[in-house]
Structures are given as C-alpha cells and as structure tokens.
Design a protein around this motif. Structure first.
Motif, PDB file in Angstrom:
ATOM      1  N   ILE A  30       0.834  -1.210   0.000  1.00 13.09           N
ATOM      2  CA  ILE A  30       0.000   0.000   0.000  1.00 13.09           C
ATOM      3  C   ILE A  30       0.862   1.250   0.000  1.00 13.09           C
ATOM      4  O   ILE A  30       0.577   2.197  -0.739  1.00 13.09           O
ATOM      5  N   GLY A  39      -4.704   6.414  -4.630  1.00 12.98           N
ATOM      6  CA  GLY A  39      -5.254   6.677  -3.309  1.00 12.98           C
ATOM      7  C   GLY A  39      -5.213   5.435  -2.427  1.00 12.98           C
ATOM      8  O   GLY A  39      -5.103   4.309  -2.920  1.00 12.98           O
ATOM      9  N   LYS A  40      -5.332   5.655  -1.131  1.00 13.02           N
ATOM     10  CA  LYS A  40      -5.256   4.543  -0.186  1.00 13.02           C
ATOM     11  C   LYS A  40      -6.365   3.524  -0.425  1.00 13.02           C
ATOM     12  O   LYS A  40      -6.130   2.313  -0.350  1.00 13.02           O
ATOM     13  N   ALA A  41      -7.586   3.984  -0.704  1.00 12.49           N
ATOM     14  CA  ALA A  41      -8.705   3.063  -0.918  1.00 12.49           C
ATOM     15  C   ALA A  41      -8.443   2.161  -2.124  1.00 12.49           C
ATOM     16  O   ALA A  41      -8.693   0.951  -2.072  1.00 12.49           O
ATOM     17  N   GLN A  42      -7.936   2.734  -3.210  1.00 16.16           N
ATOM     18  CA  GLN A  42      -7.662   1.929  -4.398  1.00 16.16           C
ATOM     19  C   GLN A  42      -6.519   0.943  -4.135  1.00 16.16           C
ATOM     20  O   GLN A  42      -6.582  -0.214  -4.549  1.00 16.16           O
ATOM     21  N   CYS A  43      -5.497   1.395  -3.439  1.00 16.29           N
ATOM     22  CA  CYS A  43      -4.367   0.513  -3.133  1.00 16.29           C
ATOM     23  C   CYS A  43      -4.792  -0.629  -2.227  1.00 16.29           C
ATOM     24  O   CYS A  43      -4.394  -1.779  -2.424  1.00 16.29           O
ATOM     25  N   SER A  44      -5.616  -0.332  -1.247  1.00 18.63           N
ATOM     26  CA  SER A  44      -6.107  -1.351  -0.338  1.00 18.63           C
ATOM     27  C   SER A  44      -6.991  -2.356  -1.075  1.00 18.63           C
ATOM     28  O   SER A  44      -6.870  -3.570  -0.881  1.00 18.63           O
ATOM     29  N   CYS A  45      -7.850  -1.868  -1.938  1.00 16.24           N
ATOM     30  CA  CYS A  45      -8.703  -2.732  -2.747  1.00 16.24           C
ATOM     31  C   CYS A  45      -7.859  -3.622  -3.657  1.00 16.24           C
ATOM     32  O   CYS A  45      -8.122  -4.824  -3.775  1.00 16.24           O
ATOM     33  N   THR A  46      -6.848  -3.052  -4.278  1.00 18.50           N
ATOM     34  CA  THR A  46      -5.969  -3.813  -5.163  1.00 18.50           C
ATOM     35  C   THR A  46      -5.291  -4.934  -4.383  1.00 18.50           C
ATOM     36  O   THR A  46      -5.223  -6.081  -4.839  1.00 18.50           O
ATOM     37  N   ASP A  48      -6.420  -6.350  -1.698  1.00 17.03           N
ATOM     38  CA  ASP A  48      -7.449  -7.349  -1.396  1.00 17.03           C
ATOM     39  C   ASP A  48      -7.641  -8.299  -2.576  1.00 17.03           C
ATOM     40  O   ASP A  48      -7.758  -9.519  -2.403  1.00 17.03           O
ATOM     41  N   CYS A  83     -10.819  -2.182  -9.131  1.00 14.27           N
ATOM     42  CA  CYS A  83     -11.007  -1.316  -7.972  1.00 14.27           C
ATOM     43  C   CYS A  83     -11.340   0.126  -8.351  1.00 14.27           C
ATOM     44  O   CYS A  83     -11.394   0.993  -7.499  1.00 14.27           O
ATOM     45  N   ARG A  84     -11.536   0.393  -9.592  1.00 21.59           N
ATOM     46  CA  ARG A  84     -11.843   1.759 -10.015  1.00 21.59           C
ATOM     47  C   ARG A  84     -13.289   2.057  -9.865  1.00 21.59           C
ATOM     48  O   ARG A  84     -14.153   1.293  -9.837  1.00 21.59           O
TER      49      ARG A  84
END
Length: 84
Positions: A30, A39-46, A48, A83-84
């Motif tokens: 991340i 962004g953090k949300a996209q990195c975290s989703c990726t 996952d 994740c987009r």
C-alpha cells in the motif's frame, strides 16, 4: 514513574512486533502503491484482490523470494482495474 514509562515503552515495542507477515506485505504494498499516486482506498482494494488471487501464503512467499512471479504485473493491473 520512570519504571511505568519504561514498561509502557517496552509494551509498545513488543506490540509493534505482533504484525503478521501478511500485514507487513500489505503495508509495504500500500505504501508503494500510494507513492505512485494512487489513493489509499484503491491501493487497499488492489491488495485485497491480489490476496484473493494469490492467497495469504502466496503473497508472503512472493515477498520472501524478493521478486514477483511471471504475470504478477499483469495481475496487479487487473486487480487495480477492478477497484476503479
């Protein structure tokens, strides 16, 4: 008072060592992902999505080997696209 501070410091240091190998891999991924501008949300989703694909043991093994397997970059792109 000094003993309480020392005990608190030792507790905090020992708690920092409680991270699992996956938590370490996740944090490194991340941080690296965010440093590339995502962004953090996209990195975290990726991350996952990568965990769904490779599993916890697989991601830890990749990190321990020190280099990604063939197709990893493509899998990261697929995961990020989801994740987009």
């Amino acid at each position: 008072m000094m003993i309480k501070i020392s005990l608190l410091a030792m507790l905090l240091v020992s708690l920092g060592g409680c991270k699992s190998d996956l938590d370490k891999v996740r944090g490194e991924f991340i941080d690296s992902c965010m440093s590339s501008g995502a962004g953090k949300a996209q990195c975290s989703c990726t991350m996952d999505k990568l965990q769904e694909h490779y599993g916890e043991k697989g991601l830890v093994a990749i990190d321990e080997r020190g280099y990604p397997p063939m197709g990893f970059a493509e899998q990261v792109q697929v995961a990020a696209g989801q994740c987009r």
